[in-house]
Design a protein around this motif. Structure first.
Motif, PDB file in Angstrom:
ATOM      1  N   GLY A 244      -6.472   1.603   0.640  1.00 43.27           N
ATOM      2  CA  GLY A 244      -5.822   0.828  -0.420  1.00 43.27           C
ATOM      3  C   GLY A 244      -6.800   0.295  -1.445  1.00 43.27           C
ATOM      4  O   GLY A 244      -6.485   0.228  -2.643  1.00 43.27           O
ATOM      5  N   GLN A 247      -7.571   2.809  -4.102  1.00 44.10           N
ATOM      6  CA  GLN A 247      -6.452   3.287  -4.908  1.00 44.10           C
ATOM      7  C   GLN A 247      -6.486   2.698  -6.316  1.00 44.10           C
ATOM      8  O   GLN A 247      -6.929   1.569  -6.536  1.00 44.10           O
ATOM      9  CB  GLN A 247      -5.120   2.893  -4.255  1.00 44.10           C
ATOM     10  N   PHE A 250      -5.181  -1.179  -7.150  1.00 44.42           N
ATOM     11  CA  PHE A 250      -5.555  -2.224  -6.195  1.00 44.42           C
ATOM     12  C   PHE A 250      -5.762  -3.537  -6.944  1.00 44.42           C
ATOM     13  O   PHE A 250      -6.373  -3.583  -8.004  1.00 44.42           O
ATOM     14  CB  PHE A 250      -6.839  -1.844  -5.455  1.00 44.42           C
ATOM     15  N   SER A 302      -1.087   7.634   2.550  1.00 46.92           N
ATOM     16  CA  SER A 302      -2.003   6.907   1.670  1.00 46.92           C
ATOM     17  C   SER A 302      -3.065   7.833   1.094  1.00 46.92           C
ATOM     18  O   SER A 302      -3.409   7.739  -0.098  1.00 46.92           O
ATOM     19  CB  SER A 302      -2.666   5.755   2.438  1.00 46.92           C
TER      20      SER A 302
END
Length: 598
Positions: A244, A247, A250, A302
């Motif tokens: 995450g 990404q 974020f 993800s």
């Protein structure tokens, strides 16, 4: 000549050769990309093993009628060739020289002329190469450091990594900018400095500038040495990071060039290097921080989302090398789930990239607790070198026409056959090490079965055969239990080259329909001292073997009510001679084998 004249001549010479960069303007495009080479820059090779260098600018207030660009090509043996490009102009200039990929260092020099005489020269760039581009990113093992505080760990890389001596070979491996530093301002992960957009030789020591990681630099040198190809590695890893945090979006920040995010800083470096759409592959080593149920079970989704975003902003690339994390660091109970996602993930058919899994299982010893407080998660120098070698094998196959490629065994399927559990792999296996049975676990309806015993285990070619005390399991795992301290207490399933197999988790065990019978004998020459050794596999328990003389007389017969049996037949009562062994199953004749007793 008088002293005054000598001084004037010297001043004139200095004026001619002075690199007056302020008055020659080199252009950038609308996105701020330089339209001129920098020292240590790498230009990505195209399909013809060449690259075009754009050099655009104007001469400012200088009065000229001609400008020349000389490109010097430096060879490994010390020789130099040059190519000259000339334009008639009074102000602006535009050159597009062609570079060859390989072990060549290029330098660029401008000559400003008036009335056919050079009155000013300027060096533009040196140590420029043409080669290939790769990205490394993930968390601390993607950096290959020995401590989670990089400024401490990377200064001690001499303990972990052997590098070539300082010299010309080093400058064929390149990077741009620096890795993202820890503890950015205002609660952000990092605070990348936009001024760090210059090219530099790749390194694995000192500060973050040009840092590609311990095994990253080893891999660069390996490609350079064997395939004679310069490379640029850009490392965007960050210790302890989750997917995450890599990404786009974020921290609710959707700016793809935001320098306070890991995605933005990596994207910025690729853009400033003018490498969008020119990347060969991305090496992803991350997963230890996927340490919750949701993070682990959504790993594939993800990672697909992250790769989709890379394809959008970094341009097309053909390979994503996903490194399966080793056992040990992720000992919170979800490591095996993450490793299974990494082993089995595949890109959608409409994707421009392909995922190539590589496992870190069995690569070697952990880091020393003396130098690394996170020694249970990191590795020693020899282990990082082996990881570089595994990547080197696969990258050599994918991009450098390497015919032989050693990879780790990966399970294809598990199934019951002839009263045995069979694990089938994508390549041949070495003989099973003693105690390997302890590394497997079995499941029924997703629940661990604690009391399944492996009565016998052996490997033949690319398959492992288990005889277990029950046929109730419907799934099997390998390396279920994480070793939180050291790898060398683990027992590794390996191929003949010594590469450990991928860890796998809850691979379904199928009940394949039985479609064939199998019978083999160890030798058709028998004696009283050497009985007939027979191995029979059948789809039924109604099996019979019969022995006939050359005249058709039945001299021996025995029933085998087994699906799978290895046994010896005592035929000591028979005279020497030629016999025929008939095999029947479920009343149907299968085959005849010739037997000679001597």
């Amino acid at each position: 000549m008088s002293a005054l004249k000598i001084i004037n001549v010297l001043l004139f010479i200095l004026l001619i050769n002075a690199p007056v960069f302020a008055q020659i303007q080199y252009f950038k495009d609308a996105d701020g990309i330089r339209l001129y080479p920098q020292s240590h820059q790498l230009y990505p090779r195209d399909k013809t093993d060449k690259a075009t260098v754009t050099i655009k600018g104007d001469v400012g207030t200088y009065t000229i009628d001609q400008i020349e660009l000389v490109v010097y090509k430096h060879f490994l043996d010390g020789s130099v060739s040059q190519s000259t490009y000339s334009q008639t102009t009074t102000n602006s200039f535009h050159f597009e020289p062609i570079l060859d990929a390989g072990m060549y260092l290029y330098s660029f020099k401008l000559f400003l002329k008036r009335n056919h005489r050079t009155f000013l020269t300027q060096n533009i760039a040196s140590n420029v190469v043409c080669g290939d581009v790769y990205i490394i990113t993930g968390q601390s093992n993607a950096m290959g450091i020995i401590n989670n505080v990089p400024s401490e760990g990377i200064y001690q890389d001499s303990l972990y990594q052997e590098y070539p001596a300082e010299g010309s070979n080093k400058i064929y491996s390149k990077s741009l900018g620096n890795m993202p530093k820890y503890n950015g301002v205002n609660g952000n992960l990092t605070n990348y400095n936009a001024a760090n957009n210059y090219w530099t030789p790749a390194t694995a020591s000192g500060d973050f500038v040009g840092f590609v990681g311990l095994w990253g630099l080893k891999l660069q040198y390996a490609i350079q040495e064997k395939y004679q190809m310069p490379t640029c590695f850009i490392n965007g890893a960050y210790g302890g990071s989750t997917i995450g945090e890599h990404q786009l979006g974020f921290g609710n920040n959707s700016d793809p060039y935001n320098l306070e995010t890991l995605f933005g800083s990596l994207n910025y470096r690729v853009q400033q290097a003018n490498l969008k759409g020119k990347i060969k592959g991305i090496i992803w080593y991350q997963g230890e921080s996927q340490n919750t149920y949701n993070r682990a079970t959504t790993y594939q989704d993800s990672l697909h989302f992250l790769i989709d975003t890379w394809e959008t902003h970094l341009g097309d690339f053909s390979k994503v090398y996903v490194i399966q994390i080793h056992t040990g660091c992720n000992y919170h109970g979800f490591g095996q789930v993450v490793r299974e996602h990494q082993r089995s993930i595949q890109r959608p058919v409409n994707s421009s990239s392909e995922i190539v899994p590589i496992t870190a299982c069995g690569i070697g010893e952990r880091a020393s607790a003396i130098y690394d407080s996170f020694y249970s998660c990191h590795f020693a120098r020899t282990a990082y070198n082996q990881l570089a070698d595994r990547l080197f094998q696969t990258i050599g196959r994918d991009f450098y026409h390497q015919n032989t490629c050693i990879t780790s065994p990966n399970i294809i399927q598990a199934y019951y056959a002839y009263n045995e559990l069979v694990l089938e792999f994508d390549q041949n296996l070495a003989a099973l090490p003693e105690g390997i049975e302890t590394q497997f676990e079995f499941y029924k309806n997703s629940q661990l079965l604690p009391n399944v015993s492996i009565l016998k285990a052996y490997a033949e070619d690319n398959k492992i055969y288990f005889s277990i005390d029950t046929q109730t399991p419907d799934a099997v795992s390998y390396l279920l239990v994480d070793d939180p301290v050291y790898n060398h207490e683990m027992i590794w399933l390996e191929n003949p080259a010594g590469y450990a197999a991928f860890s796998f988790h809850q691979v379904p065990i199928e009940h394949l329909p039985c479609t064939e019978h199998f019978c083999s004998i160890q030798s058709n020459r028998i004696s009283n001292q050497n009985p007939l050794q027979i191995h029979l596999k059948s789809c039924t328990t109604q099996n019979k073997v019969s022995l006939y003389t050359l005249q058709g007389q039945l001299v021996f017969q025995k029933d085998f009510p087994f699906l799978n049996i290895k046994t010896s037949l005592d035929l000591s009562h028979l005279a020497q001679g030629l016999y025929f062994l008939n095999i029947e199953s479920d009343g149907q004749f299968l085959e005849t084998k010739k037997i000679i007793k001597y």
